[in-house]
Design a protein around this motif. Sequence first.
Motif, PDB file in Angstrom:
ATOM      1  N   ASP A   1      -1.061  -6.126  -0.043  1.00 29.57           N
ATOM      2  CA  ASP A   1       0.130  -5.858  -0.741  1.00 29.57           C
ATOM      3  C   ASP A   1       1.171  -5.482   0.570  1.00 29.57           C
ATOM      4  O   ASP A   1       1.118  -4.190   0.822  1.00 29.57           O
TER       5      ASP A   1
ATOM      6  N   LYS B   1      10.940  -7.221  -6.130  1.00 30.61           N
ATOM      7  CA  LYS B   1       9.848  -7.446  -6.964  1.00 30.61           C
ATOM      8  C   LYS B   1       9.809  -9.128  -6.777  1.00 30.61           C
ATOM      9  O   LYS B   1       8.928  -9.627  -7.427  1.00 30.61           O
TER      10      LYS B   1
ATOM     11  N   ASN C   1      -4.371   1.925  -1.629  1.00 25.03           N
ATOM     12  CA  ASN C   1      -3.132   1.500  -2.509  1.00 25.03           C
ATOM     13  C   ASN C   1      -2.400   0.392  -2.072  1.00 25.03           C
ATOM     14  O   ASN C   1      -1.568  -0.355  -2.816  1.00 25.03           O
ATOM     15  N   SER C   2      -2.853  -0.474  -1.053  1.00 26.93           N
ATOM     16  CA  SER C   2      -2.256  -1.526  -0.600  1.00 26.93           C
ATOM     17  C   SER C   2      -3.308  -2.713  -0.283  1.00 26.93           C
ATOM     18  O   SER C   2      -2.918  -3.896  -0.072  1.00 26.93           O
TER      19      SER C   2
ATOM     20  N   ARG D   1       5.784   0.332   2.333  1.00 26.30           N
ATOM     21  CA  ARG D   1       6.456   1.502   1.765  1.00 26.30           C
ATOM     22  C   ARG D   1       5.854   2.790   2.017  1.00 26.30           C
ATOM     23  O   ARG D   1       6.233   4.120   2.227  1.00 26.30           O
ATOM     24  N   LEU D   2       4.456   2.992   1.829  1.00 22.25           N
ATOM     25  CA  LEU D   2       3.654   3.951   1.793  1.00 22.25           C
ATOM     26  C   LEU D   2       3.519   4.606   3.280  1.00 22.25           C
ATOM     27  O   LEU D   2       3.711   5.740   3.342  1.00 22.25           O
TER      28      LEU D   2
ATOM     29  N   CYS E   1       1.277  -9.283  -3.498  1.00 19.16           N
ATOM     30  CA  CYS E   1      -0.268  -9.225  -3.371  1.00 19.16           C
ATOM     31  C   CYS E   1      -1.135 -10.182  -3.941  1.00 19.16           C
ATOM     32  O   CYS E   1      -2.265 -10.787  -3.374  1.00 19.16           O
TER      33      CYS E   1
ATOM     34  N   THR F   1       4.122  -5.415   0.997  1.00 22.98           N
ATOM     35  CA  THR F   1       5.247  -4.407   0.852  1.00 22.98           C
ATOM     36  C   THR F   1       4.970  -3.031   0.529  1.00 22.98           C
ATOM     37  O   THR F   1       5.459  -2.109   1.291  1.00 22.98           O
ATOM     38  N   GLU F   2       3.710  -2.635  -0.288  1.00 18.83           N
ATOM     39  CA  GLU F   2       3.320  -1.408  -0.694  1.00 18.83           C
ATOM     40  C   GLU F   2       2.808  -0.736   0.534  1.00 18.83           C
ATOM     41  O   GLU F   2       3.106   0.411   0.710  1.00 18.83           O
TER      42      GLU F   2
ATOM     43  N   VAL G   1      12.988  -1.601  -3.161  1.00 19.19           N
ATOM     44  CA  VAL G   1      11.742  -2.715  -3.067  1.00 19.19           C
ATOM     45  C   VAL G   1      12.085  -3.933  -3.731  1.00 19.19           C
ATOM     46  O   VAL G   1      12.707  -3.790  -5.103  1.00 19.19           O
TER      47      VAL G   1
ATOM     48  N   SER H   1      11.331   8.773  -0.146  1.00 15.18           N
ATOM     49  CA  SER H   1      10.975   7.594  -1.206  1.00 15.18           C
ATOM     50  C   SER H   1      12.063   7.156  -1.879  1.00 15.18           C
ATOM     51  O   SER H   1      12.423   5.951  -2.057  1.00 15.18           O
TER      52      SER H   1
END
Length: 246
Positions: free
Chosen positions: A195, A218, A181-182, A201-202, A157, A197-198, A216, A211
């Motif tokens: 972001d 990093k 959140n992203s 994920r969400l 991000c 990835t996020e 994930v 979940s």
Amino acid sequence: MFVDKEKYFEIDDFEKFDVEALYTTKDIGNIDTLFKDEEKSGENIYKCFGKKDSVVIYAKQTHTNKVIDIDEKTDKYFYEEVDGFISKRKDVVLMTQYADCLPIFLYDKVNHVIGVCHSGWKGSFQEIGIKTIELMEEKYSSSRENILVALGIGISCEKYEVGVEFYENFKNNFSKEIVENSFKFFEDDNKWHFDNTEFNRLNLIKNGILSENIIVSKECTYKNNRFHSFRRDKNSMRNAGMIFFK
């Protein structure tokens, strides 16, 4: 967990199922040279990763949401308008290529189906990860609670600045919780950052993936010079994301 094997990062959560899911570094060499040539690709898979007698199914990154099933009747190996694959075949290596975009690796632990898809922002907006899961359900009766998913390696991000219209487009098409959140607004460059990835994920969790079944990474392709990064290097070199039965 993504484990550093020098020439590639291996996702050890898939190992217990005898599935190899990995993402290459620059040390593996030029992806097109090694794997795009149908006659040499199987030999190079064996040299690099130890899998014998493999058939490499290879996709050029074209930012679609098209995913196909590689079944026993498949006799084509290179696809230009496809960004994801699923399969139950034990002899294939499913491969997609990246230079900041997000690889999504999938495995149905019950029906033994593997999958991988290329999710840049266009793929994420078109929900290619969900499309891949839907194809697994359609072709092999997969259940979402049984699907293991790994997200990464892609751009972070921090390094993924985007325009206001980009942000507004997602804001108008996805839930407030996911968008808040992203996306982050960075005051130091006065820009929105995404972001990827996020977001995935969400969105996967919202669409029924547990979940605890999501792994994930990093790592960041931009910040880590061991990976090819289009935003950093402005060239056509690519990393490979691949999955196969061991």
